[in-house]
Design a protein around this motif. Structure first.
Motif, PDB file in Angstrom:
ATOM      1  N   LEU A  57       0.950  -1.128  -0.031  1.00 12.98           N
ATOM      2  CA  LEU A  57      -0.103  -0.046  -0.116  1.00 12.98           C
ATOM      3  C   LEU A  57       1.061   1.170   0.061  1.00 12.98           C
ATOM      4  CD1 LEU A  57      -2.891   0.786   0.083  1.00 12.98           C
ATOM      5  CD2 LEU A  57      -2.879   0.964   2.471  1.00 12.98           C
ATOM      6  N   GLY A  58       0.534   2.102  -0.817  1.00 10.24           N
ATOM      7  CA  GLY A  58       1.222   3.352  -1.054  1.00 10.24           C
ATOM      8  C   GLY A  58       0.508   4.451  -0.307  1.00 10.24           C
ATOM      9  N   LEU A  59       1.034   5.583   0.162  1.00 10.93           N
ATOM     10  CA  LEU A  59       0.811   6.865   0.620  1.00 10.93           C
ATOM     11  C   LEU A  59       1.032   8.046  -0.512  1.00 10.93           C
ATOM     12  CD1 LEU A  59      -0.264   8.507   3.168  1.00 10.93           C
ATOM     13  CD2 LEU A  59       2.187   8.862   3.840  1.00 10.93           C
ATOM     14  N   GLY A  60      -0.200   8.490  -0.721  1.00  9.04           N
ATOM     15  CA  GLY A  60      -0.011   9.547  -1.746  1.00  9.04           C
ATOM     16  C   GLY A  60       0.150  10.894  -1.184  1.00  9.04           C
ATOM     17  N   HIS A  61       1.067  11.677  -1.804  1.00  5.84           N
ATOM     18  CA  HIS A  61       1.596  12.880  -1.028  1.00  5.84           C
ATOM     19  C   HIS A  61       0.408  14.030  -1.057  1.00  5.84           C
ATOM     20  CE1 HIS A  61       5.252  15.855  -1.235  1.00  5.84           C
ATOM     21  NE2 HIS A  61       4.781  15.804  -0.236  1.00  5.84           N
ATOM     22  N   PHE A  62      -0.676  13.957  -1.698  1.00  2.77           N
ATOM     23  CA  PHE A  62      -1.490  15.078  -1.248  1.00  2.77           C
ATOM     24  C   PHE A  62      -2.554  14.597   0.001  1.00  2.77           C
ATOM     25  CE2 PHE A  62      -5.767  16.926  -3.457  1.00  2.77           C
ATOM     26  CZ  PHE A  62      -5.880  17.949  -3.123  1.00  2.77           C
ATOM     27  N   THR A  63      -2.209  13.707   0.736  1.00  2.00           N
ATOM     28  CA  THR A  63      -3.099  13.149   1.994  1.00  2.00           C
ATOM     29  C   THR A  63      -1.928  14.253   3.228  1.00  2.00           C
ATOM     30  OG1 THR A  63      -2.995  11.017   1.254  1.00  2.00           O
ATOM     31  CG2 THR A  63      -3.522  11.569   3.751  1.00  2.00           C
ATOM     32  N   PHE A  64      -0.658  14.489   2.723  1.00  2.00           N
ATOM     33  CA  PHE A  64       0.101  15.282   3.840  1.00  2.00           C
ATOM     34  C   PHE A  64       0.897  16.376   2.576  1.00  2.00           C
ATOM     35  CE2 PHE A  64      -0.659  11.358   5.902  1.00  2.00           C
ATOM     36  CZ  PHE A  64      -1.059  11.746   7.238  1.00  2.00           C
ATOM     37  N   LEU A  65       0.182  16.909   2.156  1.00  2.00           N
ATOM     38  CA  LEU A  65       0.864  17.925   1.088  1.00  2.00           C
ATOM     39  C   LEU A  65       1.974  18.722   1.726  1.00  2.00           C
ATOM     40  CD1 LEU A  65       1.445  18.334  -1.890  1.00  2.00           C
ATOM     41  CD2 LEU A  65      -0.590  19.867  -2.038  1.00  2.00           C
ATOM     42  N   GLU A  66       1.809  19.117   2.986  1.00  2.00           N
ATOM     43  CA  GLU A  66       2.656  20.057   3.582  1.00  2.00           C
ATOM     44  C   GLU A  66       3.927  19.583   3.998  1.00  2.00           C
ATOM     45  OE1 GLU A  66       0.390  17.860   6.713  1.00  2.00           O
ATOM     46  OE2 GLU A  66      -0.176  18.636   4.881  1.00  2.00           O
ATOM     47  N   LEU A  67       4.017  18.405   4.040  1.00  3.47           N
ATOM     48  CA  LEU A  67       5.332  17.620   4.231  1.00  3.47           C
ATOM     49  C   LEU A  67       6.329  17.628   3.374  1.00  3.47           C
ATOM     50  CD1 LEU A  67       4.045  14.476   6.465  1.00  3.47           C
ATOM     51  CD2 LEU A  67       4.742  16.810   7.495  1.00  3.47           C
ATOM     52  N   PRO A  68       7.542  17.998   3.485  1.00  2.00           N
ATOM     53  CA  PRO A  68       8.558  17.796   2.396  1.00  2.00           C
ATOM     54  C   PRO A  68       8.777  16.446   1.960  1.00  2.00           C
ATOM     55  CG  PRO A  68       9.378  19.243   3.955  1.00  2.00           C
ATOM     56  CD  PRO A  68       7.862  18.688   4.484  1.00  2.00           C
ATOM     57  N   PRO A  69       9.166  15.940   0.859  1.00  2.00           N
ATOM     58  CA  PRO A  69       9.256  14.546   0.602  1.00  2.00           C
ATOM     59  C   PRO A  69       9.882  13.615   1.484  1.00  2.00           C
ATOM     60  CG  PRO A  69       9.690  15.814  -1.462  1.00  2.00           C
ATOM     61  CD  PRO A  69       9.274  17.038  -0.349  1.00  2.00           C
ATOM     62  N   ALA A  70      11.056  14.069   1.949  1.00  2.00           N
ATOM     63  CA  ALA A  70      11.692  13.242   2.852  1.00  2.00           C
ATOM     64  C   ALA A  70      10.756  13.028   4.033  1.00  2.00           C
ATOM     65  CB  ALA A  70      13.168  13.767   3.212  1.00  2.00           C
ATOM     66  N   GLU A  71      10.219  14.092   4.803  1.00  2.00           N
ATOM     67  CA  GLU A  71       9.452  13.594   5.731  1.00  2.00           C
ATOM     68  C   GLU A  71       8.103  12.949   5.455  1.00  2.00           C
ATOM     69  OE1 GLU A  71       8.222  17.152   8.220  1.00  2.00           O
ATOM     70  OE2 GLU A  71      10.096  18.220   7.761  1.00  2.00           O
ATOM     71  N   LEU A  72       7.688  12.891   4.222  1.00  5.92           N
ATOM     72  CA  LEU A  72       6.505  12.019   3.849  1.00  5.92           C
ATOM     73  C   LEU A  72       7.172  10.570   3.867  1.00  5.92           C
ATOM     74  CD1 LEU A  72       3.493  12.106   2.800  1.00  5.92           C
ATOM     75  CD2 LEU A  72       4.834  11.707   0.531  1.00  5.92           C
ATOM     76  N   VAL A  73       8.426  10.473   3.194  1.00 13.44           N
ATOM     77  CA  VAL A  73       9.015   9.011   3.160  1.00 13.44           C
ATOM     78  C   VAL A  73       9.216   8.538   4.614  1.00 13.44           C
ATOM     79  CG1 VAL A  73      11.288   8.016   2.580  1.00 13.44           C
ATOM     80  CG2 VAL A  73      10.118   9.503   0.932  1.00 13.44           C
ATOM     81  N   ARG A  74       9.586   9.208   5.385  1.00 13.74           N
ATOM     82  CA  ARG A  74       9.817   8.711   6.861  1.00 13.74           C
ATOM     83  C   ARG A  74       8.529   8.170   7.452  1.00 13.74           C
ATOM     84  NH1 ARG A  74      13.816  12.969   6.667  1.00 13.74           N
ATOM     85  NH2 ARG A  74      15.950  12.369   6.751  1.00 13.74           N
ATOM     86  N   LEU A  75       7.620   9.105   7.373  1.00 21.91           N
ATOM     87  CA  LEU A  75       6.280   9.043   7.952  1.00 21.91           C
ATOM     88  C   LEU A  75       5.598   7.699   7.239  1.00 21.91           C
ATOM     89  CD1 LEU A  75       3.637   9.867   9.416  1.00 21.91           C
ATOM     90  CD2 LEU A  75       2.997  11.164   7.429  1.00 21.91           C
ATOM     91  N   ALA A  76       5.844   7.437   5.876  1.00 22.53           N
ATOM     92  CA  ALA A  76       5.481   6.397   5.491  1.00 22.53           C
ATOM     93  C   ALA A  76       5.953   4.978   6.011  1.00 22.53           C
ATOM     94  CB  ALA A  76       5.630   6.276   3.884  1.00 22.53           C
ATOM     95  N   ARG A  77       7.145   5.236   6.289  1.00 22.97           N
ATOM     96  CA  ARG A  77       7.804   3.880   6.703  1.00 22.97           C
ATOM     97  C   ARG A  77       7.458   3.798   8.154  1.00 22.97           C
ATOM     98  NH1 ARG A  77       8.294  -0.279   5.762  1.00 22.97           N
ATOM     99  NH2 ARG A  77       9.602   0.102   3.793  1.00 22.97           N
ATOM    100  N   ARG A  78       7.298   4.555   9.106  1.00 29.52           N
ATOM    101  CA  ARG A  78       6.921   4.502  10.237  1.00 29.52           C
ATOM    102  C   ARG A  78       5.359   4.121  10.492  1.00 29.52           C
ATOM    103  NH1 ARG A  78       6.560   9.887  13.143  1.00 29.52           N
ATOM    104  NH2 ARG A  78       6.175   8.407  15.066  1.00 29.52           N
ATOM    105  N   SER A  79       4.528   4.203   9.460  1.00 29.00           N
ATOM    106  CA  SER A  79       3.207   3.979   9.407  1.00 29.00           C
ATOM    107  C   SER A  79       2.752   2.743   8.664  1.00 29.00           C
ATOM    108  CB  SER A  79       2.323   5.217   8.731  1.00 29.00           C
ATOM    109  OG  SER A  79       2.628   6.468   9.436  1.00 29.00           O
ATOM    110  N   GLY A  80       3.682   2.222   7.958  1.00 26.01           N
ATOM    111  CA  GLY A  80       3.438   0.748   7.553  1.00 26.01           C
ATOM    112  C   GLY A  80       3.329   0.761   6.049  1.00 26.01           C
TER     113      GLY A  80
END
Length: 265
Positions: free
Chosen positions: A5-28
């Motif tokens: 399952l992937g996390l689309g950036h639009f869900t957390f558009l305020e996050l820079p890409p590296a932060e989104l990537v880290r959030l994605a990993r922490r969240s599964g």
């Protein structure tokens, strides 16, 4: 077995890409989509410069998170396909596979769409075309017709659960699509009854989506008709949900896997 399952950036558009990537990993989540092109001139996007791209690649490798797609290209009469090359180059460098697009209707649309498909293919990327109720290409059938008429071999219909539903699409429409034309899907929920008018539909799409299971869309029907190879992401932008990013990401992840697990039974 859980489906990737992937996390689309639009869900957390305020996050820079590296932060989104880290959030994605922490969240599964296992991969992300990234906003590398503005939805309108001057709108927020996160296309990195050369040093930023190298750093993002390092973070993605370290976190074990891949890139599936970049967004969002609005194909209108003002768009010059060549302006998409930097975003496409960045996507290709990160191992991305798809470019998300939507389109208005104008003279030269077919030629513009074909050229974008050509530029994407040169970089190992395909196109995912989604319908939107307020744009010229506003039905699933219109998407498939544009793809088939232009002969863009790497193009497919993007099943965005909200847009598909608000554009009059049904699960059976997905089931009838030609083989290979449903590569990617984006899941969210929303009330069963659509808001009235283009402005209200736009506001819902950009900030009124719900976590799967909280609304009335036929998500089970949509998921049940997706080809087994379809890559599934979540795209759930909400202006009302004030939970912190990790709590919200976990909520979305767990709710979506409940939905996907039902489909596997």
């Amino acid at each position: 077995m859980k489906r990737a399952l992937g996390l689309g950036h639009f869900t957390f558009l305020e996050l820079p890409p590296a932060e989104l990537v880290r959030l994605a990993r922490r969240s599964g989540f296992e991969f992300v989509g990234l906003r590398f092109h503005p939805v309108s001139p001057g709108a927020l996007n996160w296309l990195p410069d050369a040093p930023g791209l190298r750093e993002l690649a390092r973070v993605m490798q370290g976190e074990g998170i891949g890139l599936h797609d970049i967004e969002t290209v609005v194909i209108d009469q003002a768009l010059s396909p060549e302006t998409l090359v930097p975003a496409m180059d960045a996507a290709s460098a990160l191992g991305g596979r798809r470019v998300n697009v939507c389109a208005d209707v104008f003279p030269g649309l077919a030629e513009t769409f074909a050229r974008i498909g050509e530029l994407a293919a040169e970089r190992g990327l395909g196109l995912d075309l989604e319908c939107m109720a307020w744009r010229g290409i506003n039905t699933p059938r219109a998407c498939i017709d544009l793809i088939e008429s232009t002969g863009v071999s790497g193009a497919a219909y993007l099943v965005d659960a909200l847009h598909h539903s608000r554009c009059g699409g049904t699960p059976s429409d997905i089931a009838r699509m030609p083989a290979g034309r449903v590569v990617s899907a984006q899941l969210c929920d929303a009330p069963a009854i659509a808001p009235s008018g283009a402005e209200a539909l736009l506001a819902e799409a950009r900030g009124g989506r719900l976590v799967p299971g909280e609304g009335g869309l036929d998500l089970a029907g949509i998921v049940g008709t997706l080809p087994a190879e379809t890559v599934i992401s979540v795209e759930v932008p909400s202006v009302k949900n004030k939970a912190n990013a990790f709590q919200r990401a976990r909520e979305i992840f767990e709710a979506t896997h409940v939905l996907l697990a039902r489909d596997l039974k």
